[in-house]
Design a protein around this motif. Structure first.
Motif, PDB file in Angstrom:
ATOM      1  N   THR A 208      -9.326  -1.220   5.507  1.00 36.90           N
ATOM      2  CA  THR A 208     -10.044  -0.063   6.070  1.00 36.90           C
ATOM      3  C   THR A 208     -10.288  -0.313   7.556  1.00 36.90           C
ATOM      4  OG1 THR A 208     -12.176  -1.047   5.480  1.00 36.90           O
ATOM      5  CG2 THR A 208     -11.197   0.466   3.883  1.00 36.90           C
ATOM      6  N   VAL A 339      -5.913   7.287   0.443  1.00 40.22           N
ATOM      7  CA  VAL A 339      -5.688   5.955  -0.129  1.00 40.22           C
ATOM      8  C   VAL A 339      -4.256   5.875  -0.615  1.00 40.22           C
ATOM      9  CG1 VAL A 339      -6.321   4.301  -1.925  1.00 40.22           C
ATOM     10  CG2 VAL A 339      -8.091   5.733  -0.901  1.00 40.22           C
ATOM     11  N   ALA A 348      -6.359   2.408   3.338  1.00 42.51           N
ATOM     12  CA  ALA A 348      -7.279   3.549   3.275  1.00 42.51           C
ATOM     13  C   ALA A 348      -7.769   3.966   4.655  1.00 42.51           C
ATOM     14  CB  ALA A 348      -8.473   3.202   2.385  1.00 42.51           C
ATOM     15  N   LEU A 359     -13.935   8.542  -0.032  1.00 36.49           N
ATOM     16  CA  LEU A 359     -12.958   7.456   0.001  1.00 36.49           C
ATOM     17  C   LEU A 359     -13.375   6.339  -0.942  1.00 36.49           C
ATOM     18  CD1 LEU A 359     -10.390   6.348   1.471  1.00 36.49           C
ATOM     19  CD2 LEU A 359     -11.972   5.104   2.939  1.00 36.49           C
ATOM     20  N   LEU A 363     -11.300   4.678  -4.247  1.00 36.02           N
ATOM     21  CA  LEU A 363     -10.957   3.266  -4.366  1.00 36.02           C
ATOM     22  C   LEU A 363     -11.621   2.629  -5.578  1.00 36.02           C
ATOM     23  CD1 LEU A 363     -11.054   2.449  -0.579  1.00 36.02           C
ATOM     24  CD2 LEU A 363      -9.094   2.042  -2.079  1.00 36.02           C
TER      25      LEU A 363
END
Length: 398
Positions: A208, A339, A348, A359, A363
């Motif tokens: 990320t 993602v 992501a 998000l 995940l």
């Protein structure tokens, strides 16, 4: 050289808002998750954000609820629950700068028409404010335009980042300039090497890292997903005389088009002086211009959109920001959080600060579907804890 080996359930790389939200949720759910940051917490895109928890209002200014507007519509209520201490993460210590973002239009008919169609599309999320209820600069009798309240709070991002340190800060670790290398075994990633002295074994690895994701993917010859950068040149201004500060404002200025002419938020610097932070169309069109030219344009724009406001002499600065996102056709703005998984490696991007919870949902679902196990491991002491970066408005004028 001897390499130290440690274990965790999940490694997250990149301590912006996406990594922080996910890291907190995973540890909260009982996973042992480590969040790694090469610089400081929130140092890039997150602290360059204006702190607006968007609900899609500015994506519907043409009167049509776009995919982007619908994808983000539930986010303000979700964040508000967290700010009140009743949501999935307790963010009650975050400083709320404004309960509602405002949108104002000038007297011009074209601007009022756009406001009218937007209000029809957004209905309960966009309410007209009568003259009797206006305050601040919009209570001035010189203001003759239309004013709306949007159901979009504005949060002080540095205080928001501080909330994530309170419970799991000991698992947010600073890697510095050490090179990160994924070590494969079989179909997936087995370990992450941090320089030559540390390796972390985990079940899953999640990236990320915003703009840093591109470099990491390139280094490991990962061709999908591709990243795009959509640049901005944002502006900041503050009163040259701290005894005559700028008033606080959190608002979009609407013209005849389907994008705000400018979005202005207000932030107190380390000396208590109010700083206006300008984004929106002027920041998009400012890319590639010299700072002096863009500042002159911003000065003229403020006179145009706020003709009733007498501004003090201002000090100005600009800052270049890259919005890092999954690549889209024509480099358009992605509609939602993104993602993509390659075995146990997950790439992501939230695409907007407000979409960090969405998000995280994606995940967490991916990890649970992969039957990710929960373990107890000793806390990591071989890396220092990461610290929060200095706010942009304290860096820009130095």
């Amino acid at each position: 050289m001897t390499s130290t080996a440690i274990d965790t359930d999940i490694v997250i790389i990149g301590a912006g808002i996406a990594g922080l939200w996910l890291h907190h949720r995973l540890n909260q759910l009982g996973y042992h998750a480590l969040l790694l940051e090469a610089h400081q917490i929130g140092h890039a895109q997150t602290l360059a954000a204006q702190g607006i928890i968007h609900g899609g209002s500015k994506y519907a200014l043409n009167g049509v609820l776009s995919n982007a507007a619908q994808a983000i519509s539930a986010m303000p209520a979700r964040w508000q629950a967290c700010f009140h201490g009743s949501g999935e993460i307790n963010l009650s210590q975050a400083k709320i700068l404004a309960d509602h973002q405002l949108l104002w239009s000038t007297q011009r008919l074209s601007s009022k028409l756009v406001s009218f169609f937007a209000s029809k599309a957004l209905q309960s999320r966009m309410q007209a404010i009568p003259k009797s209820a206006r305050n601040g600069i919009f209570a001035d009798p010189g203001f003759k335009g239309a004013l709306y309240a949007l159901d979009e709070p504005v949060v002080d991002v540095p205080s928001l980042l501080g909330c994530f340190q309170q419970n799991y800060g000991h698992r947010i670790l600073h890697t510095g300039a050490a090179t990160l290398k994924f070590i494969r075994e079989g179909q997936g990633i087995h370990r992450l090497a941090i320089g030559d002295t540390l390796q972390i074994k985990a079940q899953h690895f999640i990236v990320t890292a915003g703009e840093g994701t591109g470099e990491l993917l390139s280094h490991h010859h990962i061709q999908r997903p591709e990243m795009q950068l959509r640049p901005l040149q944002m502006l900041l201004c503050k009163s040259a005389d701290p005894s005559s500060p700028l008033p606080a404002i959190y608002a979009h200025s609407l013209g005849s088009g389907s994008k705000p002419i400018a979005t202005i938020t207000s932030h107190s610097d380390q000396h208590g002086n109010m700083v206006w932070y300008l984004g929106g169309n002027i920041a998009e069109q400012g890319v590639g211009k010299s700072p002096d030219k863009l500042i002159r344009e911003a000065q003229a724009l403020l006179k145009q959109i706020m003709p009733w406001v007498s501004l003090p002499d201002l000090d100005w600065a600009t800052v270049n920001i890259n919005r890092a996102e999954p690549k889209q056709k024509g480099f358009s703005r992605p509609d939602s959080a993104f993602v993509e998984s390659h075995d146990n490696l997950h790439i992501a991007w939230p695409t907007k600060l407000a979409l960090a919870p969405d998000l995280s949902d994606q995940l967490i679902s991916t990890l649970q579907n992969a039957s990710t196990n929960q373990h107890s491991y000793p806390e990591v002491t071989v890396l220092p804890q990461a610290t929060v970066a200095t706010p942009l408005w304290d860096r820009a004028f130095s």
